[in-house]
Design an enzyme around this catalytic site. Structure first.
Site, PDB file in Angstrom:
ATOM      1  N   LYS A   1      -5.743 -33.057  26.751  1.00 49.86           N
ATOM      2  CA  LYS A   1      -5.585 -32.084  25.650  1.00 49.86           C
ATOM      3  C   LYS A   1      -6.542 -32.417  24.514  1.00 49.86           C
ATOM      4  O   LYS A   1      -7.131 -33.500  24.485  1.00 49.86           O
ATOM      5  CB  LYS A   1      -4.143 -32.121  25.144  1.00 49.86           C
ATOM      6  CG  LYS A   1      -3.750 -33.471  24.528  1.00 49.86           C
ATOM      7  CD  LYS A   1      -2.268 -33.538  24.199  1.00 49.86           C
ATOM      8  CE  LYS A   1      -1.893 -34.908  23.641  1.00 49.86           C
ATOM      9  NZ  LYS A   1      -0.437 -35.053  23.468  1.00 49.86           N
TER      10      LYS A   1
ATOM     11  N   TYR B   1     -21.709 -42.551  -4.323  1.00 47.35           N
ATOM     12  CA  TYR B   1     -20.882 -41.718  -5.205  1.00 47.35           C
ATOM     13  C   TYR B   1     -19.923 -42.564  -6.044  1.00 47.35           C
ATOM     14  O   TYR B   1     -19.249 -43.451  -5.525  1.00 47.35           O
ATOM     15  CB  TYR B   1     -20.056 -40.723  -4.382  1.00 47.35           C
ATOM     16  CG  TYR B   1     -20.857 -39.542  -3.881  1.00 47.35           C
ATOM     17  CD1 TYR B   1     -21.477 -38.659  -4.779  1.00 47.35           C
ATOM     18  CD2 TYR B   1     -20.993 -39.300  -2.524  1.00 47.35           C
ATOM     19  CE1 TYR B   1     -22.207 -37.579  -4.313  1.00 47.35           C
ATOM     20  CE2 TYR B   1     -21.716 -38.219  -2.054  1.00 47.35           C
ATOM     21  CZ  TYR B   1     -22.326 -37.369  -2.956  1.00 47.35           C
ATOM     22  OH  TYR B   1     -23.048 -36.288  -2.503  1.00 47.35           O
TER      23      TYR B   1
HETATM   24  C1  LIG Z   1      -0.198 -36.353  24.129  1.00 52.56           C
HETATM   25  C2  LIG Z   1       0.971 -36.577  25.006  1.00 52.56           C
HETATM   26  C3  LIG Z   1       0.957 -37.625  25.944  1.00 52.56           C
HETATM   27  C4  LIG Z   1      -0.123 -38.684  25.998  1.00 52.56           C
HETATM   28  O1  LIG Z   1       0.180 -39.690  25.041  1.00 52.56           O
HETATM   29  P1  LIG Z   1      -0.694 -41.007  24.858  1.00 52.56           P
HETATM   30  O2  LIG Z   1      -0.003 -41.757  23.784  1.00 52.56           O
HETATM   31  O3  LIG Z   1      -2.050 -40.558  24.434  1.00 52.56           O
HETATM   32  O4  LIG Z   1      -0.714 -41.698  26.167  1.00 52.56           O
HETATM   33  C5  LIG Z   1       2.018 -37.701  26.835  1.00 52.56           C
HETATM   34  N1  LIG Z   1       3.050 -36.814  26.775  1.00 52.56           N
HETATM   35  C6  LIG Z   1       3.107 -35.828  25.860  1.00 52.56           C
HETATM   36  C7  LIG Z   1       4.262 -34.897  25.846  1.00 52.56           C
HETATM   37  C8  LIG Z   1       2.082 -35.684  24.943  1.00 52.56           C
HETATM   38  O5  LIG Z   1       2.135 -34.712  24.028  1.00 52.56           O
END
Ligand SMILES: *Cc1c(COP(=O)(O)O)cnc(C)c1O
Length: 359
Positions: free
Chosen positions: A33, A253
């Site tokens: 994702k 800055y």
């Molecule tokens: C993003 C997500 C994961 C992956 O989590 P990590 O900590 O990156 O391994 C797994 N399950 C769900 C439901 C998620 O939203």
């Protein structure tokens, strides 16, 4: 001379292999994702083609993968938000997480091209989305009976404090979820990266690794190397100027940092416009020719400044590593008050992405 993100695709495959070693009896949803945590979703999907399946957050991401030709099993972690998305999920055969009664109602009422596979999301303690444990069995039965639902409905939950191995919350979550799983007698999924690496009870039929695939640790104060992971992304740029200033000169800055003596200050072509965190304090390390040099002054949009007092040989054009190989991303995240996940996701479209295989 601008910044680039060099991606070691063999490290991505190595890290997938680490998931298999840690959870040898589990099947794997490789979580890609959010553009594969900033690494490029289609690129990551191609490199991780050996995973048993993929998971993304939204239907839109799943459709993109299908349109690019990926035919693997594909789970949508947030499920669908409306009728159009449900239709698209059916059309593209995306598996859906069902976490609330509104989704169940839509599933009941909307005719579909093809039945969809579903996972019921249980809120075992995260308190974000999911059915409460005392309603989950009924919800699972209700979803299982729908003619628009294909096959057995799975059961999934998510750990809230998995990153802290001393925290009792995960155990309480297993205690709420596992009896329910037994009552349903269906396939289950618990472990994210923290679960896979740190919590044996989370190594269920299916696991959902994200961050560990990219080589970073899910644990507070951990680094990927502690768990045998290899960094995939090395965020790098180059030295574009070296200037010598007298004692007391303010740098950048607001002049938040002043030269404690006459000294050389290097300028690196990277800034928050590229995804380098603006809140990086003076002292945050970067690697110059394999040696650490500290950031000084504020991070600007396109540039940062570094203290070159211990680098008399530095010259314009020298490569600089901001995080990745030789400089753990977790260390930069810790210094800037965030987590590796956010640093990865924050690398902007201006940065050039370069794929490489390990040497
Ligand atoms: C993003 C997500 C994961 C992956 O989590 P990590 O900590 O990156 O391994 C797994 N399950 C769900 C439901 C998620 O939203």
């Amino acid at each position: 001379m601008g910044p680039s993100a060099s991606l070691d695709l063999s490290a991505l495959r190595h890290n997938l292999q680490r998931v298999r070693e840690c959870a040898p009896n589990s099947r794997i949803f490789a979580v890609i994702k959010a553009n594969a945590y900033g690494h490029g979703m289609l690129r990551a999907a191609a490199a991780l083609a050996d995973a048993d399946a993929f998971a993304v957050a939204r239907v839109e991401e799943g459709v993109k993968l299908r349109e690019a030709g990926f035919q693997q099993k594909l789970l949508i972690l947030e499920g669908f938000f409306n009728q159009q998305e449900l239709a698209a999920a059916s059309h593209h055969q995306l598996e859906l997480a069902i976490h609330q009664t509104e989704q169940l109602e839509t599933l009941k009422q909307q005719p579909l091209d093809k039945p969809v596979s579903c996972w019921l999301k249980v809120d075992s303690g995260m308190h974000r989305v999911g059915f409460q444990p005392d309603q989950a069995l009924d919800a699972w039965k209700a979803v299982s009976q729908l003619s628009s639902v294909a096959g057995e409905v799975g059961l999934m939950t998510h750990l809230a404090n998995g990153d802290d191995l001393g925290d009792p919350t995960s155990k309480a979550q297993f205690d709420r979820f596992l009896p329910l799983a037994k009552a349903c007698g269906t396939r289950i999924s618990i472990g994210n990266s923290a679960g896979i690496l740190g919590w044996p009870d989370a190594r269920t039929d299916w696991v959902r690794p994200g961050i560990m695939l990219y080589g970073a640790s899910p644990f507070i104060n951990g680094t990927g190397a502690d768990d045998g992971l290899k960094p995939v992304m090395t965020f790098q740029s180059r030295l574009i100027a070296i200037n010598h200033y007298p004692k007391g000169s303010p740098i950048g800055y607001s002049g938040t940092w002043r030269c404690p003596e006459a000294m050389p200050v290097g300028v690196v072509a990277v800034g928050y416009g590229d995804g380098y965190p603006r809140h990086a304090p003076a002292g945050t390390p970067v690697l110059l020719n394999g040696r650490r040099v500290p950031l000084v002054g504020r991070v600007s949009m396109d540039m940062i400044t570094v203290d070159l007092r211990n680098q008399p040989e530095a010259k314009i054009g020298d490569p600089i590593v901001l995080w990745g190989a030789g400089l753990p991303v977790e260390e930069i995240a810790g210094l800037t008050g965030t987590i590796s996940y956010e640093l990865f996701c924050g690398v902007t479209g201006r940065v050039e992405f370069i794929e490489r295989e390990a040497h």
